[in-house]
Write an enzyme that holds these catalytic residues in place. Structure first.
Site, short mmCIF file in Angstrom:
data_model
loop_
_atom_site.label_atom_id
_atom_site.label_comp_id
_atom_site.label_asym_id
_atom_site.label_seq_id
_atom_site.Cartn_x
_atom_site.Cartn_y
_atom_site.Cartn_z
N ALA A 66 0.88 -1.17 0.00
CA ALA A 66 0.00 0.00 0.00
C ALA A 66 0.91 1.22 0.00
O ALA A 66 2.07 1.13 0.42
CB ALA A 66 -0.88 0.00 1.24
N GLY A 111 0.51 -4.89 0.86
CA GLY A 111 -0.70 -4.92 0.03
C GLY A 111 -0.46 -5.55 -1.34
O GLY A 111 -1.39 -6.10 -1.94
N GLU A 114 -0.64 -9.19 -0.78
CA GLU A 114 -2.06 -9.50 -0.54
C GLU A 114 -2.85 -9.50 -1.86
O GLU A 114 -3.75 -10.32 -2.04
CB GLU A 114 -2.64 -8.50 0.46
CG GLU A 114 -2.03 -8.70 1.86
CD GLU A 114 -2.39 -7.60 2.83
OE1 GLU A 114 -2.07 -6.43 2.56
OE2 GLU A 114 -3.00 -7.91 3.87
N GLU A 134 4.50 -5.60 7.30
CA GLU A 134 3.72 -4.59 8.04
C GLU A 134 4.16 -4.42 9.49
O GLU A 134 4.17 -3.30 10.00
CB GLU A 134 2.22 -4.95 7.99
CG GLU A 134 1.53 -4.59 6.68
CD GLU A 134 1.62 -5.69 5.63
OE1 GLU A 134 2.46 -6.60 5.78
OE2 GLU A 134 0.86 -5.63 4.66
N1 DAK Z 1 4.61 3.21 -0.64
C1 DAK Z 1 5.00 4.39 -1.15
N2 DAK Z 1 6.16 4.57 -1.85
C2 DAK Z 1 6.93 3.48 -2.02
C3 DAK Z 1 6.59 2.19 -1.51
C4 DAK Z 1 5.35 2.07 -0.79
N3 DAK Z 1 4.91 0.92 -0.30
N4 DAK Z 1 7.57 1.33 -1.83
C5 DAK Z 1 8.49 2.05 -2.52
N5 DAK Z 1 8.11 3.33 -2.64
C6 DAK Z 1 8.81 4.42 -3.30
C7 DAK Z 1 10.03 4.85 -2.51
O1 DAK Z 1 9.66 5.75 -1.48
C8 DAK Z 1 10.86 5.50 -3.59
O2 DAK Z 1 10.32 6.77 -3.84
P1 DAK Z 1 11.28 8.09 -3.97
O3 DAK Z 1 12.06 8.13 -2.70
O4 DAK Z 1 12.14 7.78 -5.17
O5 DAK Z 1 10.34 9.22 -4.15
C9 DAK Z 1 10.58 4.65 -4.81
O6 DAK Z 1 9.38 3.97 -4.53
C10 DAK Z 1 11.66 3.60 -5.07
O7 DAK Z 1 11.84 2.87 -3.90
P2 DAK Z 1 13.28 2.65 -3.22
O8 DAK Z 1 14.21 3.76 -3.57
O9 DAK Z 1 13.06 2.35 -1.79
O10 DAK Z 1 13.77 1.34 -4.00
P3 DAK Z 1 14.78 0.24 -3.46
O11 DAK Z 1 15.10 -0.63 -4.63
O12 DAK Z 1 15.93 0.87 -2.73
O13 DAK Z 1 13.97 -0.61 -2.41
C11 DAK Z 1 12.01 -1.80 -1.60
C12 DAK Z 1 12.86 -1.38 -2.84
C13 DAK Z 1 10.75 -2.47 -2.13
C14 DAK Z 1 12.81 -2.81 -0.78
C15 DAK Z 1 11.71 -0.54 -0.77
O14 DAK Z 1 11.17 0.46 -1.63
C16 DAK Z 1 10.71 -0.82 0.33
O15 DAK Z 1 11.08 -1.35 1.38
N6 DAK Z 1 9.48 -0.39 0.10
C17 DAK Z 1 8.44 -0.47 1.11
C18 DAK Z 1 7.96 -1.89 1.27
C19 DAK Z 1 6.84 -1.92 2.26
O16 DAK Z 1 7.11 -1.79 3.47
N7 DAK Z 1 5.64 -1.98 1.75
C20 DAK Z 1 4.46 -1.61 2.52
C21 DAK Z 1 3.97 -2.74 3.35
S1 DAK Z 1 2.69 -2.17 4.40
C22 DAK Z 1 -2.90 1.95 6.22
C23 DAK Z 1 -1.61 2.08 6.73
C24 DAK Z 1 -0.61 1.30 6.21
C25 DAK Z 1 -0.86 0.37 5.23
C26 DAK Z 1 -2.13 0.22 4.73
C27 DAK Z 1 -3.16 1.02 5.22
N8 DAK Z 1 -3.92 2.86 6.75
C28 DAK Z 1 -3.61 3.69 7.81
C29 DAK Z 1 -5.22 2.79 6.11
C30 DAK Z 1 0.27 -0.41 4.73
C31 DAK Z 1 0.11 -1.50 4.06
C32 DAK Z 1 1.29 -2.16 3.47
O17 DAK Z 1 1.26 -2.63 2.38
#
Ligand code: DAK
Length: 259
Positions: A66, A111, A114, A134
């Site tokens: 997400a 997400g 999921e 998460e």
């Molecule tokens: N959301 C937003 N931006 C994201 C993102 C995400 N999930 N994943 C990556 N990006 C963005 C990065 O911020 C970066 O943007 P800029 O800094 O260039 O503007 C760009 O994509 C490229 O990412 P990286 O530079 O980080 O790329 P790397 O190859 O170094 O790393 C990575 C890739 C996939 C390992 C890393 O980007 C990463 O760890 N991403 C996050 C993975 C993650 O934790 N996913 C989310 C899981 S939680 C809610 C609250 C929360 C949620 C839902 C609802 N409410 C309050 C309603 C959360 C749900 C989830 O899915």
């Protein structure tokens, strides 16, 4: 219909949906959820396509979760509502009576994992990485992750991956049953299409009924065995069954009409 964050490509009788937010690694924001909701709720059930492939834009990610930046500002009751809404959208994918295959071409996290799990099958690129990170953000999976990961890989491994937030590589995902196939990166979508083409030669009503019966196994309000015999009774009355059996005896390919 043109979507803000989804690319739609129709290839013969198959539709390929690409989540198209490459700069954010295809993270699911509110708009993307709305796009998916409209497509799987309004378009897919009556589309001429027999099946769907879901993939991500670019070389790096299927869907990296997400959109953390956008959702961070949404808290409290909104968060509960958004979680339920996300679940309901993913149910539309899971309960679609046409096959949906995730072509997981990179990171499938949170997400994104999921979303892949709501699809009926997953073809993983060798570069795919699955995970539910998460807890590392101080939250829990909210779009069915705690439920579907257990269904797919069992309680023990689901506990481990969800509590540690560790990423799973494609080979491990295959071994654990999360991925159906692992293929070279560039063959991810074509392998999904190959599977759909195989299914396209089968009776479409029977395909839809199998999806329903298997889903019913996991629905505590349903009795899967009852769904099976009831569904069998329905399908046995269709023109498609007559056509399938006739084609067998005449040693020819069946020409199903979905009636
Ligand atoms: N959301 C937003 N931006 C994201 C993102 C995400 N999930 N994943 C990556 N990006 C963005 C990065 O911020 C970066 O943007 P800029 O800094 O260039 O503007 C760009 O994509 C490229 O990412 P990286 O530079 O980080 O790329 P790397 O190859 O170094 O790393 C990575 C890739 C996939 C390992 C890393 O980007 C990463 O760890 N991403 C996050 C993975 C993650 O934790 N996913 C989310 C899981 S939680 C809610 C609250 C929360 C949620 C839902 C609802 N409410 C309050 C309603 C959360 C749900 C989830 O899915």
């Amino acid at each position: 219909m043109k979507y803000e964050n989804l690319l739609i490509e129709e290839r013969d009788n198959i539709t390929i949906l690409t989540v198209n937010r490459e700069k954010a690694l295809n993270a699911l924001n509110v708009q993307t959820f709305s796009d998916l909701d409209h497509f799987f709720g309004e378009v897919a059930p009556s589309s001429k396509s027999m099946g769907f492939v879901v993939t991500g834009a670019g070389e790096k990610a299927f869907v990296a979760g997400a959109d953390i930046k956008e959702f961070f500002s949404l808290k409290g009751e909104d968060a509960k509502w958004l979680s339920k809404r996300g679940q309901d959208i993913f149910f539309k994918i899971e309960q679609l009576k046409k096959p949906v295959i995730a072509a997981v071409n990179g990171f499938a996290l949170g997400g994104g994992c999921e979303l892949a799990m709501a699809c009926h099958m997953r073809v993983a690129s060798e570069k795919a990485r699955f995970g539910l990170p998460e807890v590392g953000l101080g939250i829990i999976p909210g779009y069915g992750g705690t439920q579907r990961l257990v269904q797919l890989i069992g309680k023990s491994k689901a506990m481990e991956y969800t509590l540690t937030g560790d990423m799973m590589d494609a080979t491990t995902a295959l071994q654990l049953g999360l991925a159906n196939h692992v293929v070279p990166h560039e063959e991810c979508v074509s392998k999904a299409i190959e599977i759909l083409n195989k299914i396209a030669s089968k009776g479409p009503l029977a395909v839809g009924m199998v999806i329903k019966c298997i889903n019913d196994h996991f629905d505590e309000n349903k009795n899967g065995f009852e769904s099976e015999y009831t569904g069998f009774g329905e399908i046995a009355l269709t023109e498609d069954f007559i056509e399938g059996a006739t084609a067998f005896t005449e040693k020819r390919k069946a020409n199903y009409t979905g009636k």
